[in-house]
Structure formats: structure tokens, C-alpha cells
Design a protein around this motif. Structure first.
Motif, PDB file in Angstrom:
ATOM      1  N   VAL A  98     -16.141  77.998  13.729  1.00  0.00           N
ATOM      2  CA  VAL A  98     -16.022  79.458  13.744  1.00  0.00           C
ATOM      3  C   VAL A  98     -15.478  79.947  15.083  1.00  0.00           C
ATOM      4  O   VAL A  98     -14.478  80.651  15.155  1.00  0.00           O
ATOM      5  CB  VAL A  98     -17.380  80.137  13.445  1.00  0.00           C
ATOM      6  CG1 VAL A  98     -17.241  81.660  13.522  1.00  0.00           C
ATOM      7  CG2 VAL A  98     -17.900  79.702  12.085  1.00  0.00           C
ATOM      8  N   TYR A  99     -16.144  79.578  16.152  1.00  0.00           N
ATOM      9  CA  TYR A  99     -15.751  80.037  17.484  1.00  0.00           C
ATOM     10  C   TYR A  99     -15.888  78.875  18.452  1.00  0.00           C
ATOM     11  O   TYR A  99     -17.005  78.446  18.760  1.00  0.00           O
ATOM     12  CB  TYR A  99     -16.638  81.200  17.921  1.00  0.00           C
ATOM     13  CG  TYR A  99     -16.420  81.641  19.351  1.00  0.00           C
ATOM     14  CD1 TYR A  99     -15.180  82.112  19.772  1.00  0.00           C
ATOM     15  CD2 TYR A  99     -17.462  81.584  20.274  1.00  0.00           C
ATOM     16  CE1 TYR A  99     -14.973  82.510  21.089  1.00  0.00           C
ATOM     17  CE2 TYR A  99     -17.267  81.988  21.588  1.00  0.00           C
ATOM     18  CZ  TYR A  99     -16.025  82.443  21.978  1.00  0.00           C
ATOM     19  OH  TYR A  99     -15.824  82.832  23.283  1.00  0.00           O
ATOM     20  N   THR A 100     -14.756  78.321  18.889  1.00  0.00           N
ATOM     21  CA  THR A 100     -14.771  77.200  19.820  1.00  0.00           C
ATOM     22  C   THR A 100     -14.009  77.589  21.084  1.00  0.00           C
ATOM     23  O   THR A 100     -12.792  77.482  21.140  1.00  0.00           O
ATOM     24  CB  THR A 100     -14.120  75.946  19.194  1.00  0.00           C
ATOM     25  OG1 THR A 100     -12.807  76.288  18.737  1.00  0.00           O
ATOM     26  CG2 THR A 100     -14.943  75.427  18.032  1.00  0.00           C
ATOM     27  N   PRO A 101     -14.713  78.088  22.090  1.00  0.00           N
ATOM     28  CA  PRO A 101     -14.052  78.524  23.329  1.00  0.00           C
ATOM     29  C   PRO A 101     -13.247  77.399  23.967  1.00  0.00           C
ATOM     30  O   PRO A 101     -13.596  76.227  23.865  1.00  0.00           O
ATOM     31  CB  PRO A 101     -15.225  78.927  24.223  1.00  0.00           C
ATOM     32  CG  PRO A 101     -16.361  79.169  23.293  1.00  0.00           C
ATOM     33  CD  PRO A 101     -16.170  78.222  22.153  1.00  0.00           C
ATOM     34  N   LYS A 102     -12.171  77.778  24.626  1.00  0.00           N
ATOM     35  CA  LYS A 102     -11.294  76.834  25.308  1.00  0.00           C
ATOM     36  C   LYS A 102     -11.386  77.045  26.818  1.00  0.00           C
ATOM     37  O   LYS A 102     -11.548  78.161  27.290  1.00  0.00           O
ATOM     38  CB  LYS A 102      -9.835  77.025  24.862  1.00  0.00           C
ATOM     39  CG  LYS A 102      -9.614  77.028  23.353  1.00  0.00           C
ATOM     40  CD  LYS A 102      -9.916  75.681  22.729  1.00  0.00           C
ATOM     41  CE  LYS A 102      -9.467  75.632  21.274  1.00  0.00           C
ATOM     42  NZ  LYS A 102     -10.203  76.537  20.388  1.00  0.00           N
ATOM     43  N   SER A 103     -11.241  75.964  27.560  1.00  0.00           N
ATOM     44  CA  SER A 103     -11.197  76.055  29.013  1.00  0.00           C
ATOM     45  C   SER A 103      -9.748  76.108  29.468  1.00  0.00           C
ATOM     46  O   SER A 103      -8.880  75.456  28.880  1.00  0.00           O
ATOM     47  CB  SER A 103     -11.875  74.836  29.652  1.00  0.00           C
ATOM     48  OG  SER A 103     -13.245  74.794  29.316  1.00  0.00           O
ATOM     49  N   VAL A 104      -9.492  76.895  30.504  1.00  0.00           N
ATOM     50  CA  VAL A 104      -8.119  77.033  31.011  1.00  0.00           C
ATOM     51  C   VAL A 104      -8.159  77.423  32.481  1.00  0.00           C
ATOM     52  O   VAL A 104      -9.100  78.082  32.944  1.00  0.00           O
ATOM     53  CB  VAL A 104      -7.326  78.074  30.182  1.00  0.00           C
ATOM     54  CG1 VAL A 104      -7.951  79.446  30.279  1.00  0.00           C
ATOM     55  CG2 VAL A 104      -5.863  78.117  30.588  1.00  0.00           C
ATOM     56  N   LEU A 105      -7.138  76.989  33.212  1.00  0.00           N
ATOM     57  CA  LEU A 105      -6.992  77.313  34.629  1.00  0.00           C
ATOM     58  C   LEU A 105      -5.632  77.969  34.825  1.00  0.00           C
ATOM     59  O   LEU A 105      -4.607  77.419  34.430  1.00  0.00           O
ATOM     60  CB  LEU A 105      -7.080  76.030  35.455  1.00  0.00           C
ATOM     61  CG  LEU A 105      -7.218  76.126  36.969  1.00  0.00           C
ATOM     62  CD1 LEU A 105      -8.558  76.773  37.333  1.00  0.00           C
ATOM     63  CD2 LEU A 105      -7.127  74.732  37.590  1.00  0.00           C
ATOM     64  N   GLY A 106      -5.616  79.168  35.391  1.00  0.00           N
ATOM     65  CA  GLY A 106      -4.368  79.878  35.658  1.00  0.00           C
ATOM     66  C   GLY A 106      -4.016  79.792  37.136  1.00  0.00           C
ATOM     67  O   GLY A 106      -4.844  80.121  37.998  1.00  0.00           O
TER      68      GLY A 106
END
Length: 197
Positions: A98-106
Motif C-alpha cells: 500500500v505505502y512503501t516509502p523510498k529513501s533518497v538523497l538530493g
């Protein structure tokens, strides 16, 4: 910075499932050799629903991976790399399927020409680095990895993308690039950049 946060949110709606080996092959960086490896985060912002990370640990992680990846090259053209980490998201636990947060670096990157004493390009390169997801992207890394592992994975991804960017511009760092080569040097690609194959 507001623009970076907005783009970070956009990037989080995308899925990156690339895998990175323990010993990735070296790319053709021409005469490149790493000079100064400077990473800063003066205006670091945490994205929505993120786990916490400190400025110091993000800087150390990115510097370590850049040294590990770019320090392998032994050319004669000394290039200094400057990185500004602007924003990050370390995924928390979500709801599988349903909701799978993603990790990211800007972050933004600048390459400096030691010989000329200035930047190779005027506009910094903007990069969005995603972590590796392993075998269960439908669950989300908030369940399967610690915050320290997420930071390491994002740093590996960032270093890999910077290496690819330098490889794309290897001819621009030669002794006397032709006019034809210079026309295609350091062209920016609209972010987010998520191809890590």
C-alpha cells in the motif's frame, strides 16, 4: 532550497530498483585523478516522514564512498569534486503493498579544474540518489534496513552517479578538447536522475 525539496518529493514517487555490486567495474574517466573531495551540507533539510540523520554522518558517508570509487583512478588531470547535500529522506516503515516509502538523497556536484583554477562548468549538476532495494521493494527499506544502512546505500548510489557523470564528460577534461567536444561538455540532464544500471 524549496525547489530541491519539491523535486525530492517528486523523486519519491518514482521507483529505482538498481543493484550495485561489491566491486563495480571502473569507467573510462580519461586523464582523471581525484584531488580534493569536499562535501558540505550547510542548508540540509529533512524530507517528509524521514528518519533522522545528522549533517556530519551524511557528509562522512558521501566522502567515504567518493574516495572509495573515484580514488581508484590514476590519471594525470587533477580534478577537485565539490558536493553540496541539500535534502534527504530515510524511509520509515510503511504498509506493504500500500505505502512503501523510498529513501533518497538530493545533492549538487561541481567539478573543479586544478590546472585552470576554476570550475569546468558554471551550473552545478543536480543528482537524486536512491538506495538499493534488494529483493523486496514492495515492503520498503524501512522494514528491512537500519538508518545507517540506508545512509550507506544512498552514499554508494550518489558516488556511482557522480562517477558516471564524470565519465560522460571525460573528453571535456583532456588537455585540448576540440570545439566539437566542448559543445557537448557538461550538459545538464533534468533531474531526477535515477538510472544506476
Amino acid at each position: 532550497m524549496t525547489r530541491l525539496i519539491a523535486m525530492l518529493a517528486l523523486a519519491l514517487t518514482l521507483t529505482a530498483c538498481a543493484q550495485e555490486g561489491e566491486t563495480p567495474e571502473m569507467l573510462d574517466l580519461g586523464d582523471f585523478t581525484l584531488g580534493h573531495n569536499i562535501v558540505v551540507a550547510p542548508d540540509l533539510q529533512k524530507g517528509p516522514t524521514s528518519r533522522n540523520a545528522t549533517e556530519e554522518e551524511l557528509i562522512e558517508a558521501v566522502q567515504t564512498q567518493l574516495d572509495k570509487r573515484l580514488g581508484r583512478y590514476e590519471g594525470e588531470r587533477l580534478v577537485h569534486i565539490g558536493v553540496n547535500i541539500g535534502a534527504y529522506v530515510l524511509a520509515r516503515r510503511g504498509v506493504p503493498l500500500v505505502y512503501t516509502p523510498k529513501s533518497v538523497l538530493g545533492l549538487t556536484v561541481t567539478a573543479w579544474d586544478d590546472r585552470a583554477g576554476g570550475k569546468f562548468h558554471e551550473k552545478p549538476k543536480q543528482i537524486f540518489a536512491f538506495e538499493q532495494f534488494g529483493s523486496s521493494p514492495i515492503v520498503g527499506s524501512g522494514y528491512t534496513t537500519t538508518r545507517e544502512e540506508q545512509i550507506e546505500a544512498l552514499s554508494i548510489s550518489a558516488a556511482r552517479q557522480i562517477e558516471k557523470w564524470l565519465a560522460d564528460n571525460a573528453q571535456c577534461m583532456t588537455e585540448n578538447p576540440s570545439e566539437e567536444v566542448l559543445k557537448d561538455c557538461w550538459k545538464d540532464t533534468p533531474p531526477p536522475q535515477i538510472d544506476e544500471s
